[in-house]
Write an enzyme that holds these catalytic residues in place. Sequence first.
Site, PDB file in Angstrom:
ATOM      1  N   LYS A   1      59.569  44.992   4.455  1.00 32.51           N
ATOM      2  CA  LYS A   1      60.387  43.799   4.659  1.00 32.51           C
ATOM      3  C   LYS A   1      59.546  42.539   4.444  1.00 32.51           C
ATOM      4  O   LYS A   1      59.930  41.630   3.736  1.00 32.51           O
ATOM      5  CB  LYS A   1      60.972  43.833   6.073  1.00 32.51           C
TER       6      LYS A   1
ATOM      7  N   GLU B   1      48.960  48.445   5.829  1.00 30.91           N
ATOM      8  CA  GLU B   1      49.014  49.858   5.424  1.00 30.91           C
ATOM      9  C   GLU B   1      49.762  50.024   4.104  1.00 30.91           C
ATOM     10  O   GLU B   1      49.331  50.742   3.190  1.00 30.91           O
ATOM     11  CB  GLU B   1      49.736  50.692   6.501  1.00 30.91           C
TER      12      GLU B   1
ATOM     13  N   GLY C   1      63.256  45.429  11.110  1.00 28.78           N
ATOM     14  CA  GLY C   1      62.625  46.579  10.454  1.00 28.78           C
ATOM     15  C   GLY C   1      63.161  47.908  10.973  1.00 28.78           C
ATOM     16  O   GLY C   1      63.478  48.818  10.195  1.00 28.78           O
ATOM     17  N   ARG C   2      63.279  48.033  12.293  1.00 30.53           N
ATOM     18  CA  ARG C   2      63.700  49.321  12.873  1.00 30.53           C
ATOM     19  C   ARG C   2      65.207  49.538  12.767  1.00 30.53           C
ATOM     20  O   ARG C   2      65.711  50.554  13.233  1.00 30.53           O
ATOM     21  CB  ARG C   2      63.224  49.421  14.318  1.00 30.53           C
TER      22      ARG C   2
ATOM     23  N   GLU D   1      60.192  49.945  20.525  1.00 32.45           N
ATOM     24  CA  GLU D   1      59.828  48.661  19.924  1.00 32.45           C
ATOM     25  C   GLU D   1      60.849  47.595  20.326  1.00 32.45           C
ATOM     26  O   GLU D   1      60.521  46.419  20.435  1.00 32.45           O
ATOM     27  CB  GLU D   1      59.730  48.784  18.396  1.00 32.45           C
TER      28      GLU D   1
ATOM     29  N   HIS E   1      59.834  76.428  25.174  1.00 30.15           N
ATOM     30  CA  HIS E   1      58.644  77.243  25.401  1.00 30.15           C
ATOM     31  C   HIS E   1      57.422  76.348  25.537  1.00 30.15           C
ATOM     32  O   HIS E   1      56.290  76.805  25.352  1.00 30.15           O
ATOM     33  CB  HIS E   1      58.490  78.247  24.258  1.00 30.15           C
TER      34      HIS E   1
ATOM     35  N   LYS F   1      47.273  43.961  15.372  1.00 31.53           N
ATOM     36  CA  LYS F   1      47.095  43.734  13.923  1.00 31.53           C
ATOM     37  C   LYS F   1      46.012  42.689  13.696  1.00 31.53           C
ATOM     38  O   LYS F   1      45.124  42.856  12.860  1.00 31.53           O
ATOM     39  CB  LYS F   1      48.401  43.219  13.297  1.00 31.53           C
TER      40      LYS F   1
END
Length: 545
Positions: free
Chosen positions: A204, A210, A265-266, A351, A382, A510
Amino acid sequence: MTHLTQSSTWQALSAHSKNVPHMRELFATDAARFNKMSLTACGLLLDYSKNRATTETLDLLFALASNSQLEAKIKAMFAGEIINTTEKRAVLHTALRSTAEQSIIAEGQDIVPEVQQTLNKMQGFVSSVTSGQWKGYTGKAITDIVSIGIGGSFLGPKIVSQALRPYWNPELTCHFVANVDGTSISEKLKLLDPETTLFIMSSKSFGTQETLTNTLTAREWFLAKGGLQSDVAKHFVAVTSNVAKATDFGIDADNIFPMWDWVGGRYSLWSAIGLPIALLIGMDNFRALLSGAHQMDEHFANAPLTENMPVIMGLLSLWYGNFFNAQSHVVLTYDHYLRGLPAYFQQLDMESNGKSVTLNGTDVDYSTGPVIWGGEGTNGQHAYHQLLHQGTALIPADFIMPLQSHNPIGEHHDQLASNCFGQTQALMKGRTFDEALAELANSALSAAEKQLIAKHKVMPGNKPSNTLLMDKLTPSTLGALIALYEHRTFVQGAIWDINSFDQWGVELGKDLGNDVLARIGAGQDCDALDASSNALINLYRQGKI
Ligand SMILES: O=P(O)(O)OC[C@H]1O[C@](O)(CO)[C@@H](O)[C@@H]1O
């Protein structure tokens, strides 16, 4: 104290929380409990009867929602008001799945035409790639897509694609790269042929370290393998709201798919960030995904609070977090295709609601977002279910299961379903000391041993769970399911009076990461920071301990 905890409804909920009968009793005294506490909307059925809730509980929770102006806040979001106040942005992911006939105004402008134009651009691109008309630099059709992005620019495309595996175009494979760890992209590149690979760079902001680093590495690989600079346009496209930065980076203007500041973004998988999904499942299925989400939007916007699925789920989760000190919430998907969903809901909720001040900057005096975690049933049974049943922490659970499997082999699905329903029953009922003792009646143990073992076998029960069912996992039911959780997150944020749409907490890490990077590259030992950070940086520079 904040207004919220001072309110009479909050105080009443607090007092009431100490007097709710055990769920065993609630079920024993009301045969119609399932009918009263379940509802169907948008192809989903929610059974919320296995909760520590009576009519009084629900009445108080709905009153809390009304007193928090939840209905007005829902309207404000759909109307494009600036509800992300710290970033001065509207929050309109719902516009991405609106119908072409709607008109939605953001910052004075109808945004629906732009949304439709972008969908049409995606449609053209998808058909060009999947028909083989889009050629790589040696004239071959594209066989592999690499989606590069992180956070919401990764989790949505990856997890929705994974969930809709039965709908994939068999001619295409999609790979996802997020982590800046060079191992991630290196291992992917080993599998790929540059002549038939298309990279989608999804960011965005077009400023995420990254994603920029991974894209540069992908471009270097492409050039090193024989592609020319003039071929890059055939192999790299981008999705971003920062078109200028993407063109500066060298992405061909025609290959840029826009998104907008009013999409968080999310919450962005519904935008062109969903391009990898659209390529894999085709545009008709992508539109069905949007339409399922749109149906849930309509339900959320119009159903009364008492019959509103996201509202009920949001309130029940808040009930445990604020009045029973539940610190986490588990999402258990009884469908292998939905195995990634807990991680998706984790970013969505943590977030969004990992906040400590109200909109006007007052420190909260109540818990906000819980830890969201989970995994795939039956595997978790389990592993961590032991703690759900007998641990000291109260962990409300959501069980999610389609009634029909895409792979109906033998008795598999019957067994899967019986495990799912068995778990919710065990959590609710538990096992009393007398029941445990009775089970041991015919064993060879001594009376004293029976007493001891029975004590270890006691399960308190009264552990809350919701069960969400759908006929079958389809693009439309998945769209509705994800939108349900988006709105559930909104409901909680609205009542807590926090901003669910910013993420300032991510920024400090960041900034400091960039500072450390500069110090690592500085060519000399670091002594300017705290002793621990100095030592770690210097050890890293030496490359040994
Ligand atoms: O799409 P972008 O701008 O690269 O951001 C990636 C992710 O980084 C965050 O801003 C913070 O982690 C997320 O909200 C977002 O989804």
